[in-house]
Design an enzyme around this catalytic site. Sequence first.
Site, short mmCIF file in Angstrom:
data_model
loop_
_atom_site.label_atom_id
_atom_site.label_comp_id
_atom_site.label_asym_id
_atom_site.label_seq_id
_atom_site.Cartn_x
_atom_site.Cartn_y
_atom_site.Cartn_z
N SER A 130 0.83 -1.20 0.00
CA SER A 130 0.00 0.00 0.00
C SER A 130 0.86 1.25 0.00
O SER A 130 2.08 1.20 -0.16
CB SER A 130 -0.89 -0.01 1.25
OG SER A 130 -0.10 0.19 2.41
N HIS A 131 0.21 2.39 0.21
CA HIS A 131 0.92 3.65 0.40
C HIS A 131 1.82 3.57 1.64
O HIS A 131 2.84 4.24 1.71
CB HIS A 131 -0.12 4.76 0.57
CG HIS A 131 0.45 6.14 0.67
ND1 HIS A 131 1.14 6.76 -0.35
CD2 HIS A 131 0.42 7.05 1.69
CE1 HIS A 131 1.50 7.97 0.02
NE2 HIS A 131 1.10 8.17 1.26
N MET A 132 1.42 2.75 2.60
CA MET A 132 2.16 2.59 3.85
C MET A 132 2.81 1.21 3.90
O MET A 132 2.40 0.33 4.67
CB MET A 132 1.23 2.78 5.06
CG MET A 132 0.49 4.11 5.08
SD MET A 132 1.60 5.49 5.50
CE MET A 132 0.40 6.78 5.89
#
Length: 288
Positions: A266-268
């Site tokens: 993910s973005h994280m």
Amino acid sequence: MSRQILNRSIKVDGIDIFYREAGDRKHPSLLLLHGFPTSSVMFKNLMIALSDRFHLVAPDYPGFGFSAFPDKDLFEYSFGNISAYINKFTDVIGLKSFTIYLHDYGCPIGLRLCVNHPEKIERIIVQNGNTYDEGIGPQWDETIDYWQNPTPEKKEKVAAFLSEEGVKMQYTAGVPEALLSSISPELWRLDWELMKRPGNIDMQFELNCDFGNNISMFPVFQEFFRVHQPPALIIWGKYDVFFGVEEAYCYQKDLPRAQTYIIDGSHMVLETNFDEVLHLISTFLISK
């Protein structure tokens, strides 16, 4: 070798900057720059894992995390000014040279530091950080339209990300069901608790509107890459709905030796793919 993280605070031009520090200063240093809407807390696991071999420092920006949140009359909340403070922070704590970790907001903040003080930069790690137009996809259209033609109606729609659900979505948007259990719920809850302090949401919106100045800096950042050729590791979670995965390989246009990895994250990615990211970073940092 201790893996203890120390939680410190130091004044930079009269503003308390909170930071986490781990590892022996005799080892190579990493400056870890967080993104929106979080703080240095996003790096806790990474700091523990690397602290036997590296010295790690992760500050919270003014108005973020546990750093001071000065009034807007006393502090300019712009990416340029925050970058200047982070550079002063490195001077105050005696951090002379380091690998710089660039994520989300930390990318334009850190790259300004790179441009202005290239002598401090040993290597760069980019994790879902935007430096090329290819990362600004149609998901940015409404935001850019507001920047160029602001109205109260557009603001209400664009500012929806500054809410409890919007903060949660920074972690969960686009993430497959199989990865959701890897995301620690206390992170986005902590982010929201700090963001809902009086005046912080207004500040966050104004700072987000300054992101257009980051886009105009892209050619400057790319020139830094071409001139200085820092060893670079690019890690991109392909489910990122904020910055398009098309951007990841753009870095190789200016950094042809950059190591680039698109992962099922993910973005994280420090949440959803920690083991994989830790391996990539560890291997990169010990390579010649």
